[in-house]
Design a protein around this motif. Structure first.
Motif, PDB file in Angstrom:
ATOM      1  N   LEU A 133      -5.885   2.887  -3.425  1.00 53.11           N
ATOM      2  CA  LEU A 133      -6.308   3.415  -2.133  1.00 53.11           C
ATOM      3  C   LEU A 133      -5.342   3.092  -0.999  1.00 53.11           C
ATOM      4  N   PHE A 134      -4.401   2.188  -1.204  1.00 51.45           N
ATOM      5  CA  PHE A 134      -3.468   1.866  -0.125  1.00 51.45           C
ATOM      6  C   PHE A 134      -2.594   3.070   0.233  1.00 51.45           C
ATOM      7  N   GLU A 135      -2.064   3.751  -0.762  1.00 49.40           N
ATOM      8  CA  GLU A 135      -1.268   4.943  -0.480  1.00 49.40           C
ATOM      9  C   GLU A 135      -2.100   5.973   0.274  1.00 49.40           C
ATOM     10  N   HIS A 136      -3.362   6.111  -0.120  1.00 52.49           N
ATOM     11  CA  HIS A 136      -4.225   7.090   0.540  1.00 52.49           C
ATOM     12  C   HIS A 136      -4.507   6.692   1.988  1.00 52.49           C
ATOM     13  N   TRP A 137      -4.619   5.400   2.264  1.00 57.59           N
ATOM     14  CA  TRP A 137      -4.830   4.934   3.636  1.00 57.59           C
ATOM     15  C   TRP A 137      -3.633   5.334   4.505  1.00 57.59           C
ATOM     16  N   PHE A 138      -2.436   5.122   3.993  1.00 56.59           N
ATOM     17  CA  PHE A 138      -1.252   5.467   4.777  1.00 56.59           C
ATOM     18  C   PHE A 138      -1.090   6.977   4.909  1.00 56.59           C
ATOM     19  N   GLN A 139      -1.432   7.714   3.870  1.00 56.89           N
ATOM     20  CA  GLN A 139      -1.409   9.179   3.978  1.00 56.89           C
ATOM     21  C   GLN A 139      -2.364   9.657   5.067  1.00 56.89           C
ATOM     22  N   SER A 140      -3.543   9.061   5.115  1.00 50.01           N
ATOM     23  CA  SER A 140      -4.568   9.489   6.076  1.00 50.01           C
ATOM     24  C   SER A 140      -4.184   9.146   7.503  1.00 50.01           C
ATOM     25  N   ILE A 141      -3.618   7.965   7.735  1.00 49.23           N
ATOM     26  CA  ILE A 141      -3.253   7.595   9.102  1.00 49.23           C
ATOM     27  C   ILE A 141      -2.047   8.398   9.570  1.00 49.23           C
ATOM     28  N   ALA A 142      -1.125   8.689   8.668  1.00 47.81           N
ATOM     29  CA  ALA A 142       0.023   9.511   9.038  1.00 47.81           C
ATOM     30  C   ALA A 142      -0.436  10.915   9.427  1.00 47.81           C
ATOM     31  N   GLN A 143      -1.377  11.458   8.666  1.00 45.53           N
ATOM     32  CA  GLN A 143      -1.891  12.795   8.948  1.00 45.53           C
ATOM     33  C   GLN A 143      -2.616  12.830  10.291  1.00 45.53           C
ATOM     34  N   ALA A 144      -3.477  11.845  10.521  1.00 49.64           N
ATOM     35  CA  ALA A 144      -4.296  11.851  11.733  1.00 49.64           C
ATOM     36  C   ALA A 144      -3.487  11.584  12.989  1.00 49.64           C
ATOM     37  N   ALA A 145      -2.474  10.749  12.892  1.00 47.74           N
ATOM     38  CA  ALA A 145      -1.672  10.386  14.066  1.00 47.74           C
ATOM     39  C   ALA A 145      -0.445  11.261  14.247  1.00 47.74           C
ATOM     40  N   GLY A 146      -0.175  12.151  13.298  1.00 47.62           N
ATOM     41  CA  GLY A 146       0.998  13.017  13.406  1.00 47.62           C
ATOM     42  C   GLY A 146       2.300  12.269  13.236  1.00 47.62           C
ATOM     43  N   ILE A 147       2.359  11.413  12.223  1.00 40.06           N
ATOM     44  CA  ILE A 147       3.526  10.552  12.006  1.00 40.06           C
ATOM     45  C   ILE A 147       4.253  10.963  10.725  1.00 40.06           C
ATOM     46  N   THR A 148       5.562  11.064  10.797  1.00 46.48           N
ATOM     47  CA  THR A 148       6.390  11.134   9.598  1.00 46.48           C
ATOM     48  C   THR A 148       6.662   9.691   9.182  1.00 46.48           C
ATOM     49  N   LEU A 149       6.205   9.312   7.993  1.00 45.97           N
ATOM     50  CA  LEU A 149       6.182   7.906   7.602  1.00 45.97           C
ATOM     51  C   LEU A 149       6.813   7.733   6.228  1.00 45.97           C
ATOM     52  N   HIS A 150       7.815   6.872   6.160  1.00 44.59           N
ATOM     53  CA  HIS A 150       8.483   6.552   4.900  1.00 44.59           C
ATOM     54  C   HIS A 150       8.248   5.081   4.582  1.00 44.59           C
ATOM     55  N   VAL A 151       7.679   4.818   3.414  1.00 45.43           N
ATOM     56  CA  VAL A 151       7.374   3.456   2.975  1.00 45.43           C
ATOM     57  C   VAL A 151       8.061   3.230   1.635  1.00 45.43           C
ATOM     58  N   GLU A 152       8.839   2.161   1.558  1.00 44.36           N
ATOM     59  CA  GLU A 152       9.558   1.882   0.317  1.00 44.36           C
ATOM     60  C   GLU A 152       9.513   0.390   0.009  1.00 44.36           C
ATOM     61  N   LEU A 153       9.069   0.071  -1.195  1.00 42.45           N
ATOM     62  CA  LEU A 153       9.181  -1.295  -1.692  1.00 42.45           C
ATOM     63  C   LEU A 153      10.575  -1.468  -2.266  1.00 42.45           C
ATOM     64  N   MET A 154      11.367  -2.330  -1.660  1.00 46.86           N
ATOM     65  CA  MET A 154      12.725  -2.581  -2.154  1.00 46.86           C
ATOM     66  C   MET A 154      12.671  -3.399  -3.444  1.00 46.86           C
ATOM     67  N   TYR A 155      11.863  -4.446  -3.419  1.00 43.37           N
ATOM     68  CA  TYR A 155      11.590  -5.255  -4.604  1.00 43.37           C
ATOM     69  C   TYR A 155      10.453  -6.204  -4.291  1.00 43.37           C
ATOM     70  N   GLY A 156       9.845  -6.753  -5.331  1.00 42.70           N
ATOM     71  CA  GLY A 156       8.729  -7.671  -5.153  1.00 42.70           C
ATOM     72  C   GLY A 156       7.886  -7.749  -6.408  1.00 42.70           C
ATOM     73  N   GLN A 157       7.166  -8.852  -6.571  1.00 49.20           N
ATOM     74  CA  GLN A 157       6.346  -9.059  -7.761  1.00 49.20           C
ATOM     75  C   GLN A 157       4.881  -9.319  -7.434  1.00 49.20           C
ATOM     76  N   ASN A 158       4.629 -10.123  -6.414  1.00 52.32           N
ATOM     77  CA  ASN A 158       3.264 -10.484  -6.067  1.00 52.32           C
ATOM     78  C   ASN A 158       2.602  -9.333  -5.312  1.00 52.32           C
ATOM     79  N   ASN A 159       1.482  -8.832  -5.847  1.00 49.79           N
ATOM     80  CA  ASN A 159       0.852  -7.645  -5.267  1.00 49.79           C
ATOM     81  C   ASN A 159       0.369  -7.867  -3.839  1.00 49.79           C
ATOM     82  N   HIS A 160      -0.138  -9.059  -3.554  1.00 49.59           N
ATOM     83  CA  HIS A 160      -0.571  -9.379  -2.191  1.00 49.59           C
ATOM     84  C   HIS A 160       0.624  -9.334  -1.246  1.00 49.59           C
TER      85      HIS A 160
END
Length: 202
Positions: A133-160
């Motif tokens: 649901l995290f991706e969906h949260w960001f999709q929804s806020i970008a849509q509602a606020a009219g934002i072009t939003l790029h999110v990229e995990l460069m690297y990481g292991q711990n989900n939190h």
């Protein structure tokens, strides 16, 4: 002060949200999903946008409606607070490290909603929240606020760490983008003379 207030009531959720773009990062968040509360608190604190968000959702069904609608209402409040977007920096970007994790977030308050999401998780839940649901949260806020939003995990292991780095990067990027640039005065930062939700070109 640039503020936005949204009341959003459906058969699935009842939401009240107030934001202040010129705040100090004060927050009062209660969505009924503890981990989501924690992430929106991170957004408020690191963006310096004051956020009050109360959600009464149909969590007896599942988390989807609460997560989606909280993002929609928050995005609508941000959009309302920005008004015509006169004088804002418009663009924001941040590298956000958290221990072994590094996330990169870049955004444009363009009026052209779009999400590019390059991140994933190795477990299905964090606390009681479904990680899908995290991706969906960001999709929804970008849509509602009219934002072009790029999110990229460069690297990481711990989900939190991964999702917290993303929320903090989003916060820092929004802080940059909504700040008033004294060199711009009250000009709208677009050669089209318009920056609004639904704008085709800006």
């Amino acid at each position: 002060m640039r503020t936005g207030t949204i009341s959003r009531n459906t058969k699935e959720t009842a939401i009240e949200v107030v934001v202040n773009l010129d705040g100090t990062g004060e927050y009062d968040i209660a969505t009924g999903i503890g981990f989501l509360d924690h992430m929106i608190e991170q957004f408020s604190r690191h963006s310096l946008i004051d956020v009050t968000l109360k959600v009464d959702g149909d969590l007896h069904v599942d988390q989807h409606h609460t997560v989606e609608d909280s993002a929609i209402a928050l995005g609508e409040a941000l959009l309302q607070a920005m008004g015509e977007k006169r004088g804002i920096a418009r663009y924001g970007q941040a590298y956000s490290p958290m221990d072994e994790t590094l996330a990169r977030v870049a955004l444009d308050i363009s009026g052209r909603p779009w999400l590019v999401w390059k991140a994933g998780f190795s477990q299905p839940r964090l606390g009681e929240m479904d990680t899908e649901l995290f991706e969906h949260w960001f999709q929804s806020i970008a849509q509602a606020a009219g934002i072009t939003l790029h999110v990229e995990l460069m690297y990481g292991q711990n989900n939190h760490h991964i999702i917290e780095a993303i929320y903090k990067g989003f916060a820092r990027s929004m802080r940059q983008a909504v700040e008033l640039d004294p060199r711009k005065g009250d000009a709208i930062p677009s050669t089209k003379g318009l920056l609004g939700k639904g704008t085709i070109e800006a």
